[in-house]
Design a protein around this motif. Structure first.
Motif, mmCIF file in Angstrom:
data_model
loop_
_atom_site.group_PDB
_atom_site.id
_atom_site.type_symbol
_atom_site.label_atom_id
_atom_site.label_comp_id
_atom_site.label_asym_id
_atom_site.label_seq_id
_atom_site.Cartn_x
_atom_site.Cartn_y
_atom_site.Cartn_z
ATOM 1 N N SER A 25 0.350 25.445 -15.047
ATOM 2 C CA SER A 25 0.541 24.539 -16.241
ATOM 3 C C SER A 25 1.038 25.107 -17.444
ATOM 4 C CB SER A 25 -1.114 24.832 -16.851
ATOM 5 O OG SER A 25 -1.618 25.967 -17.245
ATOM 6 N N SER A 30 -8.752 15.980 -29.485
ATOM 7 C CA SER A 30 -7.791 14.787 -30.030
ATOM 8 C C SER A 30 -8.779 13.760 -30.595
ATOM 9 C CB SER A 30 -7.372 14.228 -28.927
ATOM 10 O OG SER A 30 -6.048 13.272 -29.290
ATOM 11 N N ARG A 75 -4.644 10.978 -35.383
ATOM 12 C CA ARG A 75 -4.185 12.155 -35.712
ATOM 13 C C ARG A 75 -2.662 12.213 -36.050
ATOM 14 N NH1 ARG A 75 -5.154 17.041 -31.268
ATOM 15 N NH2 ARG A 75 -5.021 18.735 -32.597
ATOM 16 N N ALA A 115 0.747 14.186 -23.291
ATOM 17 C CA ALA A 115 -0.170 15.349 -23.021
ATOM 18 C C ALA A 115 -1.341 14.365 -23.684
ATOM 19 C CB ALA A 115 0.052 16.509 -23.604
ATOM 20 N N ASP A 139 -1.449 13.236 -18.597
ATOM 21 C CA ASP A 139 -2.149 14.228 -18.783
ATOM 22 C C ASP A 139 -2.007 15.102 -17.514
ATOM 23 O OD1 ASP A 139 -3.677 15.677 -21.506
ATOM 24 O OD2 ASP A 139 -4.406 16.512 -19.324
ATOM 25 N N ASN A 167 2.190 16.756 -14.698
ATOM 26 C CA ASN A 167 2.228 17.921 -15.110
ATOM 27 C C ASN A 167 3.824 18.223 -15.583
ATOM 28 O OD1 ASN A 167 2.166 20.832 -15.035
ATOM 29 N ND2 ASN A 167 1.205 21.104 -13.332
ATOM 30 N N LEU A 168 3.297 18.582 -16.919
ATOM 31 C CA LEU A 168 4.659 18.865 -17.753
ATOM 32 C C LEU A 168 5.515 19.863 -17.010
ATOM 33 C CD1 LEU A 168 3.433 18.383 -21.311
ATOM 34 C CD2 LEU A 168 5.104 17.119 -20.284
ATOM 35 N N ARG A 190 2.594 15.954 -28.185
ATOM 36 C CA ARG A 190 2.063 16.817 -29.399
ATOM 37 C C ARG A 190 0.795 17.859 -28.944
ATOM 38 N NH1 ARG A 190 1.348 12.397 -33.876
ATOM 39 N NH2 ARG A 190 -0.250 11.812 -32.700
ATOM 40 N N ASN A 191 0.653 18.779 -29.607
ATOM 41 C CA ASN A 191 -0.382 19.918 -29.591
ATOM 42 C C ASN A 191 -0.902 20.134 -28.322
ATOM 43 O OD1 ASN A 191 -0.914 19.489 -32.415
ATOM 44 N ND2 ASN A 191 -1.527 17.428 -32.008
#
Ligand code: SAM
Length: 264
Positions: free
Chosen positions: A22, A75, A79, A107, A134, A192-193, A209-210
């Motif tokens: 991850s 989240s 935001r 994400a 995500d 999955n990034l 973000r985040n």
């Protein structure tokens, strides 16, 4: 007590597995958190430590569920909305009125972010589609359901709240559901990034973000480079307010006066 005994090797093996899967970097300071989450998953699966670890190594879904417990999916709606407002302002100025803007929330957690973007675009009558992804199937299931506790929507302007949400009653009292006219614009998908290849289509804006707060420098650099490939020229790239591209090798240009926003 929720804690268990873990050898140094077991700790290192687990953190290496989480990292390679991850990108999440669990340093020594996270040892207690890791142990308590392991104990919880062992209880839930009714397994000894040895059996649970074999299961964790063999079962991808369990691994993702485990990763889910050691990271935060926190989240909420609207935001860090400044960068989103800015992107939408620029979309509004686009002379091509028929254009369908493509946005990727890379994400998206429980969906608060893509729905926040969608209601603002729909309110302005712009044409758009959103890919919301995500690593965690659990958060994606919540996102696709589109049902939230009221307190997550505190920042949503009243006009948009009334227009795009349906108040729950009976067993759904205190909850609120996103209307179909919003959800129809969004596709939720696992991505999955770290290990997945970017989609073939190009996006006008990517929000990532985040999530990089959990990654180390090298992993973040790889991710921002990967996402760069998925943007149209002059496309927008937003990161979280607590994140930074400082000292990283990249080709983005910062947007003046809007921290955490970049342009390709
Ligand atoms: C704190 S949430 C951020 C949600 C939203 N972007 C926001 O700013 O409110 C971080 C999300 O990143 C996801 N995540 C962690 N590692 C990931 C990876 N390698 N690929 C994709 N998503 C990942 C987590 O599952 C979690 O839902």
């Amino acid at each position: 007590m929720d804690s268990i005994l873990l050898t140094k090797k077991e700790f290192n093996d687990i953190t290496a597995l989480v990292y390679s899967t991850s990108g999440i970097n669990l340093h020594e300071g996270k040892a207690e958190l890791l142990k308590s989450k392991l104990a919880k998953r062992m209880r839930m699966t009714n397994k000894s430590l040895k059996d649970y670890l074999s299961f964790l190594y063999a079962d991808e879904r369990e691994l993702i569920d485990f990763i889910d417990t050691v990271t935060t999916n926190h989240s909420f709606f609207f935001r860090e909305n400044k960068s989103i407002e800015y992107i939408i302002e620029q979309f509004k100025l686009n002379p091509d009125k028929k254009k369908e803007f493509k946005i990727w929330c890379a994400a998206c957690s429980t969906g608060d972010e893509p729905y926040s973007v969608a209601i603002q675009l729909e309110h302005l009558g712009l044409s758009f589609s959103i890919l919301a992804t995500d690593i965690s199937h659990t958060v994606l299931e919540t996102a696709a359901r589109g049902i939230y506790r009221m307190d997550k929507l505190q920042n949503v302007p009243l006009q948009l709240l009334h227009r795009f949400f349906q108040k729950g009653s009976g067993k759904f009292k205190g909850q609120i559901k996103v209307k179909k006219e919003i959800s129809k614009h969004i596709i939720f998908k696992k991505f999955n990034l770290i290990s997945d290849s970017v989609p073939q289509i190009l996006f006008d804006a990517i929000l990532c973000r985040n999530v990089m707060i959990y990654f180390d420098f090298q992993t973040s650099e790889k991710v921002i480079h990967k996402l760069y490939q998925a943007l149209v020229p002059k496309g927008y790239f937003a990161i979280g307010n607590a994140e930074s591209l400082m000292n990283m090798k990249h080709s983005y240009t910062p947007v003046k006066k809007i921290p955490s926003l970049y342009i390709k």
